[in-house]
Design a protein around this motif. Structure first.
Motif, mmCIF file in Angstrom:
data_model
loop_
_atom_site.group_PDB
_atom_site.id
_atom_site.type_symbol
_atom_site.label_atom_id
_atom_site.label_comp_id
_atom_site.label_asym_id
_atom_site.label_seq_id
_atom_site.Cartn_x
_atom_site.Cartn_y
_atom_site.Cartn_z
ATOM 1 N N THR A 261 0.836 -1.211 0.000
ATOM 2 C CA THR A 261 0.000 0.000 0.000
ATOM 3 C C THR A 261 0.866 1.254 0.000
ATOM 4 O OG1 THR A 261 -1.047 -1.285 1.757
ATOM 5 C CG2 THR A 261 -2.279 0.543 0.876
ATOM 6 N N GLN B 157 1.173 4.247 -2.908
ATOM 7 C CA GLN B 157 1.067 5.702 -2.721
ATOM 8 C C GLN B 157 2.260 6.416 -3.334
ATOM 9 O OE1 GLN B 157 -1.471 7.475 -1.698
ATOM 10 N NE2 GLN B 157 -2.657 5.615 -1.387
ATOM 11 N N LEU B 158 3.469 5.864 -3.124
ATOM 12 C CA LEU B 158 4.679 6.470 -3.683
ATOM 13 C C LEU B 158 4.602 6.504 -5.213
ATOM 14 C CD1 LEU B 158 7.571 7.552 -3.425
ATOM 15 C CD2 LEU B 158 8.368 5.177 -3.374
ATOM 16 N N ILE C 145 -1.307 0.622 -9.549
ATOM 17 C CA ILE C 145 -2.553 -0.159 -9.500
ATOM 18 C C ILE C 145 -2.260 -1.612 -9.142
ATOM 19 C CG2 ILE C 145 -4.443 -1.055 -10.930
ATOM 20 C CD1 ILE C 145 -4.681 1.634 -12.188
ATOM 21 N N LEU D 172 -1.643 -1.680 -5.470
ATOM 22 C CA LEU D 172 -2.914 -1.538 -4.747
ATOM 23 C C LEU D 172 -3.643 -2.878 -4.691
ATOM 24 C CD1 LEU D 172 -4.738 1.754 -5.850
ATOM 25 C CD2 LEU D 172 -3.924 1.127 -3.579
ATOM 26 N N THR E 295 -4.398 -4.959 -1.336
ATOM 27 C CA THR E 295 -5.768 -5.309 -0.953
ATOM 28 C C THR E 295 -5.918 -6.818 -0.771
ATOM 29 O OG1 THR E 295 -6.524 -3.433 -2.272
ATOM 30 C CG2 THR E 295 -8.201 -4.994 -1.563
ATOM 31 N N LEU F 15 -3.269 -0.575 10.688
ATOM 32 C CA LEU F 15 -3.424 0.384 9.597
ATOM 33 C C LEU F 15 -2.699 1.690 9.909
ATOM 34 C CD1 LEU F 15 -7.146 -0.003 8.466
ATOM 35 C CD2 LEU F 15 -5.086 -0.775 7.303
ATOM 36 N N GLY G 157 0.681 2.119 8.492
ATOM 37 C CA GLY G 157 0.703 2.531 7.091
ATOM 38 C C GLY G 157 0.909 4.034 6.959
ATOM 39 N N PHE G 158 0.273 4.804 7.867
ATOM 40 C CA PHE G 158 0.445 6.263 7.830
ATOM 41 C C PHE G 158 1.888 6.631 8.132
ATOM 42 C CE2 PHE G 158 -4.125 5.917 8.200
ATOM 43 C CZ PHE G 158 -4.558 6.928 7.376
ATOM 44 N N VAL H 164 4.090 5.855 5.062
ATOM 45 C CA VAL H 164 3.932 6.838 3.985
ATOM 46 C C VAL H 164 4.659 8.136 4.340
ATOM 47 C CG1 VAL H 164 2.265 8.300 2.759
ATOM 48 C CG2 VAL H 164 1.805 5.864 3.056
#
Lengths: 115, 144
Positions: free
Chosen positions: A13, A17-18, A49, A52, A56, A75, A78-79, A82
């Motif tokens: 994930t 984002q990167l 994609i 992602l 998922t 989760l 994950g923040f 990023v």
């Protein structure tokens, strides 16, 4: 094993984002056509994609082995990932206030999973 | 490009937050219908198909919202730093919680810790956006 899968999911994930950020920046700078068309020409967009989808799928694998309320707090990691990628790979300036904001978001996610 | 109260990049972040929350709620509604359809059992016939149709509809609607949310997100990332935009996505947890409580179909209950968590998340997002005041929307070549 489940914890490895959690990390794999978060890594995918974060990579997504990167790659999305890099693709959006390149599309914004490149010439020809509207933004959407320029975006679809970026290979990084399609890799994003794929990441992602992998993220998922592996998260569904986590939920298969673990209760949602136990998996949910992860989760917030994950923040943090990023933010680290933004700071050290994209060289964005992340100040103390922004870090504090992210820390509160992580704490809030932790509180939500206590319910 | 406008430098109004709500600029285009910020609007894209908002649209992404709302659509990703809608995607979660619609897919949850679909999963509840799957459980109902699963209870029907029996032979695979037209009636069975009709029982599954609503579930499929919710899930497809959720996936469409998810896809549109991602496209809007690309517009947001073209205009904002990743470290500024990404934390704001956590607002979708707030909307999912509010939606799951407010939508009778999902009918989830209010809990003290979830409400407290929501408040702390909102406070965190306020700090993150405050750290980015004046930033973004500096690029003139982003169109469409």
């Amino acid at each position: 094993m489940t914890y490895v899968l959690i990390f794999v999911s978060l890594a995918f994930t974060t990579a997504a984002q990167l790659l999305q950020k890099l693709a959006a920046d390149r599309a914004a700078r490149s010439a020809g056509g509207v933004f959407m068309i320029r975006l679809l020409r970026q290979s990084r967009f399609w890799w994003a994609i794929a990441c992602l989808a992998a993220g998922t799928a592996s998260w569904l694998g986590v939920l298969f082995r673990m209760e949602v309320s136990k998996a949910f707090p992860f989760l917030s990691l994950g923040f943090v990932l990023v933010m680290l990628v933004s700071r050290f790979h994209l060289h964005e300036s992340v100040g103390a206030v922004r870090w504090l904001g992210v820390a509160l978001i992580c704490a809030g996610i932790g509180l939500m999973s206590l319910a | 490009m406008s430098r109004g109260l709500v600029n285009l990049g910020t609007a894209f972040i908002g649209v992404s937050v709302v659509l990703s929350a809608a995607a979660q709620l619609l897919m949850r509604a679909g999963m509840l219908d799957v459980q109902l359809a699963g209870l029907a059992g029996g032979e695979w016939d037209m009636n069975h198909f009709r029982a599954w149709l609503p579930a499929l509809g919710w899930v497809v609607a959720g996936l469409v919202c998810y896809g549109l949310s991602m496209l809007s997100w690309m517009g947001a990332l073209a205009r904002h730093e990743l470290s500024l935009a990404y934390p704001v996505l956590s607002l979708s947890y707030v909307l999912v919680y509010a939606g799951a409580v407010a939508w009778p179909r999902l009918g989830e209950s209010v809990s003290f810790y979830k409400t407290l968590g929501i408040a702390v998340i909102v406070l965190g997002v306020v700090l993150v956006t405050w750290s980015g005041r004046g930033a973004g929307e500096s690029r003139e070549d982003v169109t469409g």
